[in-house]
Scaffold this motif. Sequence first.
Motif, PDB file in Angstrom:
ATOM      1  N   CYS A 113      50.963  54.061  -4.667  1.00 33.10           N
ATOM      2  CA  CYS A 113      50.285  55.089  -3.881  1.00 33.10           C
ATOM      3  C   CYS A 113      50.339  56.443  -4.601  1.00 33.10           C
ATOM      4  O   CYS A 113      49.339  57.151  -4.699  1.00 33.10           O
ATOM      5  N   SER A 114      51.528  56.797  -5.147  1.00 34.36           N
ATOM      6  CA  SER A 114      51.677  58.067  -5.864  1.00 34.36           C
ATOM      7  C   SER A 114      50.795  58.095  -7.114  1.00 34.36           C
ATOM      8  O   SER A 114      50.154  59.103  -7.417  1.00 34.36           O
ATOM      9  N   ASP A 115      50.741  56.961  -7.844  1.00 36.67           N
ATOM     10  CA  ASP A 115      49.931  56.923  -9.069  1.00 36.67           C
ATOM     11  C   ASP A 115      48.448  57.101  -8.764  1.00 36.67           C
ATOM     12  O   ASP A 115      47.735  57.840  -9.455  1.00 36.67           O
ATOM     13  N   ILE A 116      47.970  56.432  -7.713  1.00 34.29           N
ATOM     14  CA  ILE A 116      46.544  56.531  -7.388  1.00 34.29           C
ATOM     15  C   ILE A 116      46.193  57.950  -6.940  1.00 34.29           C
ATOM     16  O   ILE A 116      45.171  58.511  -7.330  1.00 34.29           O
ATOM     17  N   LEU A 117      47.071  58.565  -6.115  1.00 31.84           N
ATOM     18  CA  LEU A 117      46.816  59.952  -5.704  1.00 31.84           C
ATOM     19  C   LEU A 117      46.796  60.876  -6.914  1.00 31.84           C
ATOM     20  O   LEU A 117      45.935  61.757  -7.029  1.00 31.84           O
ATOM     21  N   ARG A 118      47.738  60.660  -7.836  1.00 35.63           N
ATOM     22  CA  ARG A 118      47.800  61.516  -9.029  1.00 35.63           C
ATOM     23  C   ARG A 118      46.551  61.336  -9.898  1.00 35.63           C
ATOM     24  O   ARG A 118      46.014  62.292 -10.448  1.00 35.63           O
ATOM     25  N   GLU A 119      46.069  60.077 -10.004  1.00 34.42           N
ATOM     26  CA  GLU A 119      44.879  59.825 -10.815  1.00 34.42           C
ATOM     27  C   GLU A 119      43.618  60.469 -10.224  1.00 34.42           C
ATOM     28  O   GLU A 119      42.648  60.703 -10.944  1.00 34.42           O
ATOM     29  N   HIS A 120      43.650  60.743  -8.921  1.00 38.33           N
ATOM     30  CA  HIS A 120      42.493  61.385  -8.289  1.00 38.33           C
ATOM     31  C   HIS A 120      42.725  62.879  -8.053  1.00 38.33           C
ATOM     32  O   HIS A 120      42.132  63.471  -7.152  1.00 38.33           O
ATOM     33  N   GLY A 121      43.603  63.506  -8.842  1.00 38.62           N
ATOM     34  CA  GLY A 121      43.743  64.957  -8.841  1.00 38.62           C
ATOM     35  C   GLY A 121      44.662  65.521  -7.783  1.00 38.62           C
ATOM     36  O   GLY A 121      44.665  66.731  -7.572  1.00 38.62           O
ATOM     37  N   VAL A 122      45.440  64.679  -7.082  1.00 37.63           N
ATOM     38  CA  VAL A 122      46.367  65.171  -6.066  1.00 37.63           C
ATOM     39  C   VAL A 122      47.707  65.509  -6.719  1.00 37.63           C
ATOM     40  O   VAL A 122      48.230  64.717  -7.512  1.00 37.63           O
ATOM     41  N   ALA A 123      48.248  66.696  -6.401  1.00 40.53           N
ATOM     42  CA  ALA A 123      49.567  67.071  -6.919  1.00 40.53           C
ATOM     43  C   ALA A 123      50.639  66.237  -6.224  1.00 40.53           C
ATOM     44  O   ALA A 123      50.748  66.244  -5.003  1.00 40.53           O
ATOM     45  N   VAL A 124      51.430  65.507  -7.001  1.00 41.10           N
ATOM     46  CA  VAL A 124      52.467  64.610  -6.461  1.00 41.10           C
ATOM     47  C   VAL A 124      53.829  65.089  -6.959  1.00 41.10           C
ATOM     48  O   VAL A 124      54.025  65.298  -8.159  1.00 41.10           O
ATOM     49  N   GLN A 125      54.739  65.299  -6.036  1.00 42.47           N
ATOM     50  CA  GLN A 125      56.105  65.704  -6.366  1.00 42.47           C
ATOM     51  C   GLN A 125      57.077  64.627  -5.927  1.00 42.47           C
ATOM     52  O   GLN A 125      56.797  63.849  -5.017  1.00 42.47           O
ATOM     53  N   LYS A 126      58.239  64.608  -6.588  1.00 43.66           N
ATOM     54  CA  LYS A 126      59.259  63.588  -6.306  1.00 43.66           C
ATOM     55  C   LYS A 126      60.563  64.305  -6.012  1.00 43.66           C
ATOM     56  O   LYS A 126      61.031  65.115  -6.813  1.00 43.66           O
ATOM     57  N   THR A 127      61.173  64.044  -4.829  1.00 44.33           N
ATOM     58  CA  THR A 127      62.380  64.759  -4.424  1.00 44.33           C
ATOM     59  C   THR A 127      63.655  64.041  -4.817  1.00 44.33           C
ATOM     60  O   THR A 127      64.707  64.636  -4.847  1.00 44.33           O
ATOM     61  N   GLY A 128      63.688  62.732  -5.110  1.00 45.72           N
ATOM     62  CA  GLY A 128      64.916  62.009  -5.466  1.00 45.72           C
ATOM     63  C   GLY A 128      64.693  60.523  -5.393  1.00 45.72           C
ATOM     64  O   GLY A 128      63.749  60.040  -4.787  1.00 45.72           O
ATOM     65  N   THR A 129      65.569  59.766  -6.079  1.00 44.89           N
ATOM     66  CA  THR A 129      65.407  58.312  -6.114  1.00 44.89           C
ATOM     67  C   THR A 129      65.963  57.637  -4.887  1.00 44.89           C
ATOM     68  O   THR A 129      65.495  56.602  -4.461  1.00 44.89           O
ATOM     69  N   GLY A 130      67.023  58.197  -4.287  1.00 37.03           N
ATOM     70  CA  GLY A 130      67.622  57.580  -3.119  1.00 37.03           C
ATOM     71  C   GLY A 130      68.405  56.326  -3.399  1.00 37.03           C
ATOM     72  O   GLY A 130      68.909  55.693  -2.509  1.00 37.03           O
ATOM     73  N   GLN A 131      68.530  55.927  -4.699  1.00 40.50           N
ATOM     74  CA  GLN A 131      69.206  54.660  -5.008  1.00 40.50           C
ATOM     75  C   GLN A 131      70.678  54.862  -5.313  1.00 40.50           C
ATOM     76  O   GLN A 131      71.483  53.978  -5.123  1.00 40.50           O
TER      77      GLN A 131
END
Length: 467
Positions: A113-131
């Motif tokens: 989902c993040s990759d597709i949004l990024r490929e269509h010009g949406v700014a995507v941020q990541k807050t942490g892995t949670g693992q």
Amino acid sequence: MGKTKRTTEGHMDKLNLAGDETVLKRIPRVIMSGGRYEAVLTSQRLILAERDTGEVKEAFPYSAISLAVSGYNSIREPTLRILVTPASGEQRTLELVFVHQPGGLNVQGLEFCSDILREHGVAVQKTGTGQAAGIVPRSMAISPSMQGGDSSRPGAPTPRLPIRGSGAIIDQLPPESSPGGSWLYAIGALIVIVLIIAAGTSLAGQGSGHSPAGDTPQPTAPVVVLTAVQTFPVAVTPYIPVTTQEAVTPATLPTEISIPPNGFFLRITYVGKYQGSLKARGWTTVVNNTGPSLIQIPTEETLLEGAIEKGDGSGDRMDVEMFNGGVLVWKESTAKPRGTIDLHIDIGKAIISQPQPTLTPAPPTPVPTPDAALILHPVPASGVWVRIAYAGNFTGTLSSNGMAREVSGSAVQLYQLPIASGQVDGYITKGDGSARILVTEVYKDGTRLSVASTTRPDGVAEFHTMV
């Protein structure tokens, strides 16, 4: 060969796809606001459909999504918060929760989902892995001094010290770190000394026997044996009461809404609930809201009438303002409990302060091309065909009419599907960890309908195309 994902046609007919719109990814297990949904990412927009009925609940073009932030919630489920700014100008924030699935499929769904949004010009941020985070075992909560047997801490093993007396050894414990341990130890030591003195006096009387006649018996001095007693200083920590001051939360102030530069707008600013109605030249609207709101008046050169009433008994102020071309032309306020503001505003010609900007169409998205070293076979002019081009080995599944077909090969391969119309689905996985491009293309009667590609190591090219 690993497990291959399979997708049924489901409720595709309810998505209302445009003629040039294709499905890029379907994520079937998503929760939003407590409801169960399926997230469908197409070549033009993000669609949220109810999982059971397939009815479209939300649909946003990628141009309306200004920000996406991925992270994890308190129970380690992947989440994606999306800030949506539709054409109406009212921003919304949606939180998608990717429900746990075996094999980490929910984490893969978040990444797709993040990759597709990024490929269509949406700014995507990541807050942490949670693992890396997790529940700390109870044994890890013990301090190092308790694990190592530190005798200076309460509850640790206490050494026993001998006190020697008249032919006997008495075990004595050093004082505990409690406030009463010091005087108790002193009383015990005093009792031991008295017993030693008494025992010495008794032994001295037995050894002297009877004195000869005529001799005056001499008093015998008692023998006193003193034993050094080791003492330990007791550190007394004074009790200091801790006063916790409750945090004072300031009153929530309403956020001011900016005014558009063109036409008539009515702005209502209040922290609580209010209701009312407005009308002007056949136009009527009902007002029922909480917090600041902005209402466009779609008319001019007429009389605007209505009333706005506070919905509570507080003394907070409510403001009602009228703007024309971004300029304030009328304002009334009230702080009375359940106060009402009556509107009788004679509005004139609407002012256009800023012309509408001319929209520049976005440049077309470049179509992925196969590796130049490969020789592409021509696609037949009739029928439905899938062409896969990769300078390496690949495996996957092609599905149509409810039937799935396993495929594998290398270089350029052509596969004909037994379907005249409907949806074609495919999942093709690279067989190595290289960064070379893998391209899949769907053709019908010689016309290319869709292209999917990946350059990720061990990546997957996925497509869902209506033919």
